[in-house]
Design an enzyme around this catalytic site. Structure first.
Site, short mmCIF file in Angstrom:
data_model
loop_
_atom_site.label_atom_id
_atom_site.label_comp_id
_atom_site.label_asym_id
_atom_site.label_seq_id
_atom_site.Cartn_x
_atom_site.Cartn_y
_atom_site.Cartn_z
N GLN A 61 2.23 -6.06 -3.20
CA GLN A 61 2.57 -6.06 -1.77
C GLN A 61 3.86 -5.27 -1.52
OE1 GLN A 61 1.78 -9.60 -3.02
NE2 GLN A 61 -0.27 -8.79 -2.81
N ASP A 85 0.81 -1.23 0.00
CA ASP A 85 0.00 0.00 0.00
C ASP A 85 0.84 1.27 0.00
OD1 ASP A 85 -2.24 -1.69 0.29
OD2 ASP A 85 -1.93 -1.73 2.45
N GLY A 93 -4.11 -4.51 -4.07
CA GLY A 93 -5.16 -3.55 -4.41
C GLY A 93 -4.50 -2.29 -4.92
N HIS A 94 -4.58 -2.06 -6.20
CA HIS A 94 -3.94 -0.87 -6.77
C HIS A 94 -5.02 0.15 -7.12
CE1 HIS A 94 -0.02 -2.95 -8.26
NE2 HIS A 94 -0.37 -3.31 -7.05
N LYS A 117 2.08 2.11 -4.98
CA LYS A 117 2.66 1.52 -6.20
C LYS A 117 1.74 1.71 -7.38
CE LYS A 117 2.90 -2.61 -4.68
NZ LYS A 117 2.50 -2.35 -3.31
P1 IMP Z 1 -2.40 -12.69 2.18
O1 IMP Z 1 -1.48 -12.16 1.14
O2 IMP Z 1 -3.85 -12.50 1.83
O3 IMP Z 1 -2.09 -14.10 2.58
O4 IMP Z 1 -2.19 -11.81 3.51
C1 IMP Z 1 -1.00 -11.89 4.28
C2 IMP Z 1 -0.62 -10.52 4.81
O5 IMP Z 1 -0.24 -9.69 3.74
C3 IMP Z 1 -1.75 -9.78 5.55
O6 IMP Z 1 -1.19 -9.01 6.59
C4 IMP Z 1 -2.31 -8.89 4.48
O7 IMP Z 1 -2.96 -7.75 5.04
C5 IMP Z 1 -1.03 -8.50 3.75
N1 IMP Z 1 -1.25 -8.11 2.36
C6 IMP Z 1 -1.47 -8.91 1.31
N2 IMP Z 1 -1.58 -8.20 0.18
C7 IMP Z 1 -1.41 -6.92 0.52
C8 IMP Z 1 -1.38 -5.70 -0.22
O8 IMP Z 1 -1.51 -5.66 -1.45
N3 IMP Z 1 -1.16 -4.57 0.51
C9 IMP Z 1 -0.96 -4.60 1.85
N4 IMP Z 1 -0.98 -5.69 2.56
C10 IMP Z 1 -1.20 -6.85 1.92
#
Ligand code: IMP
Length: 430
Positions: free
Chosen positions: A223, A14, A41-42, A17
């Site tokens: 991420q 977040d 989430g972009h 990007k």
């Molecule tokens: P997962 O990727 O859904 O397995 O989540 C694992 C961790 O990564 C959690 O803390 C999510 O909130 C975080 N996370 C996954 N994708 C994103 C992203 O695009 N932005 C911020 N945090 C993310």
């Protein structure tokens, strides 16, 4: 000779990007996603419209750009179709999208299992997006996964689906979750194949062909580095490696091609989900920054936790991912604060640490060593160059460069494409 640029998140995701990838995607001939899935989430804002992307690459708005979902991704075809539909509804109908035949496919049981594991963990939950990302990568590595290319060979798909369901239904049953019926899933996925099958191909071929031309290729990370399965704040991480280091594997190219990496960093820090966060702020100041920066998750809507800029994390991620320049985001959000802080080290049980410790137990004992800088009151959202920024704002940027050892190549002073100050000559040329 092609130009290759990697854009990655350098904190906990977040970082903004979406805006930076969009900025370069407008100029790119090809945009490649190489890890993660629709957990990303972009948000992209241009011409007064706001678009949100989850798994589709940011070049989708430009009809001439080839968008590639690489083999290192976990692709949920149901969500790809929904994302495309939403884009259609917003008038985005002319695009090029290619999906790797080797990409792991997120199946319906993956999100069911993601939710169940989180529930079982109770208080020690990870705070995942529940999109099934972890269970899908686990199945990939246990060699129980299905891949996007399987959809193109119905008999082979049936064979792989049967093998997966034999194990997955046992697991679902054990956890008290509903089992999946082979025929129902088969029919649903054959229908999906009818809708997006024409986009599935050997994307490694496509990218390697482009590398041999003068194409501009953007590799779009999802991420952030601190969510890296290897180097992040494990276990509070995602299940892939958001680093530039995973571009070669996740896109199917040689590591020798990677030569320009932009690390996207917020001017402060945020994270969603659980896990220690040494520079975390609470109370009114956190609230003020959260509201001004609209710090709520794009995918889940959760309020983001707020902290000061963490140079320990920045130095660490720069070293791991070979970051050449920072893109310093949401810089305008800091305007109006009396003081701004930068964390330059962690104090942990009497020791000063220069890099994050490997365990959560030690990280949760870390206290930030902060330096205090003057804030600035001026509105900077109209600034067009570094020189136009107030003196205190320039000093803050220079300090970040000094304590991280990496130059700031881009400063973002607002959400729109044109509120972007590109300081680096090389980045201006991309
Ligand atoms: P997962 O990727 O859904 O397995 O989540 C694992 C961790 O990564 C959690 O803390 C999510 O909130 C975080 N996370 C996954 N994708 C994103 C992203 O695009 N932005 C911020 N945090 C993310």
């Amino acid at each position: 000779m092609s130009e290759r640029l990697v854009v990655i998140g350098s904190q906990w995701g977040d970082e903004g990007k979406g805006k930076i990838t969009d900025y370069f995607a407008c100029r790119a001939d090809m945009v490649v996603r190489y890890q993660g899935g629709n957990n990303a989430g972009h948000t992209v804002v241009f011409d007064g419209h706001k678009y949100s992307l989850q798994s589709i690459p940011s070049g989708i708005f430009n009809p001439h750009t080839k968008n590639v979902m690489g083999n290192g991704m976990v692709v949920n075809p149901v969500s790809v179709i929904a994302e495309l539909q939403k884009l259609h509804d917003q008038g985005i109908t002319d695009y090029q999208l290619y999906i790797s035949n080797r990409a792991a496919m997120v199946m319906p049981w993956h999100s069911a299992l993601d939710g169940a594991y989180e529930n079982i963990k109770g208080k020690s939950l990870i705070g995942t997006t529940k999109k099934g990302i972890g269970p899908c990568y686990s199945d990939k590595y246990s060699r129980l996964g299905l891949r996007m290319g399987d959809l193109l060979e119905p008999e082979y798909f049936a064979e792989r689906l049967k093998a997966a369901l034999e194990v997955k239904n046992m697991e679902l049953d054990m956890l008290g979750l509903p089992k999946y019926d082979f025929k129902e899933v088969y029919d649903q996925y054959m229908e999906i194949a009818g809708k997006i099958g024409h986009m599935i191909c050997d994307t490694s071929d496509l990218i390697n062909e482009a590398l041999l031309t003068d194409a501009k290729i953007l590799f779009e990370g999802a991420q952030g580095m601190m969510l890296c399965i290897d180097h992040g704040t494990y276990p509070f991480v995602t299940s892939s490696t958001p680093s530039a280091a995973s571009v070669p594997v996740g896109a199917g190219i040689s590591p020798k091609w990677i030569d320009n990496v932009v690390g996207v960093a917020k001017s402060y820090c945020t994270r969603v989900g659980e896990g220690p966060f040494p520079t975390e702020l609470f109370g009114d100041l956190a609230h003020e920054i959260r509201e001004r920066g609209h710090e709520y998750g794009t995918v889940t809507g959760r309020p983001r936790r707020i902290g000061w800029f963490d140079a320990v994390v920045a130095r660490y991620t720069a070293r791991l991912a070979g970051i050449d320049n920072w893109a310093l985001m949401l810089f305008d959000v800091l305007s109006g604060l009396d003081k701004v802080m930068i964390c330059t080290g962690y104090e942990c049980e009497g020791e000063i640490l220069q890099t994050p410790p490997s365990t959560i137990s030690r990280l949760s004992k870390c206290k930030p060593v902060l330096i205090e800088m003057e804030g600035w009151k001026e509105d900077i959202t109209g600034a067009k160059s570094f020189d136009e920024l107030p003196a205190a704002a320039k000093a803050y940027i220079r300090k970040i460069e000094e304590v991280t050892g990496v130059p700031v190549g881009i400063v973002s002073v607002g959400p729109d494409r044109n509120q972007t100050i590109v300081v680096s000559e090389k980045l201006r040329e991309f």
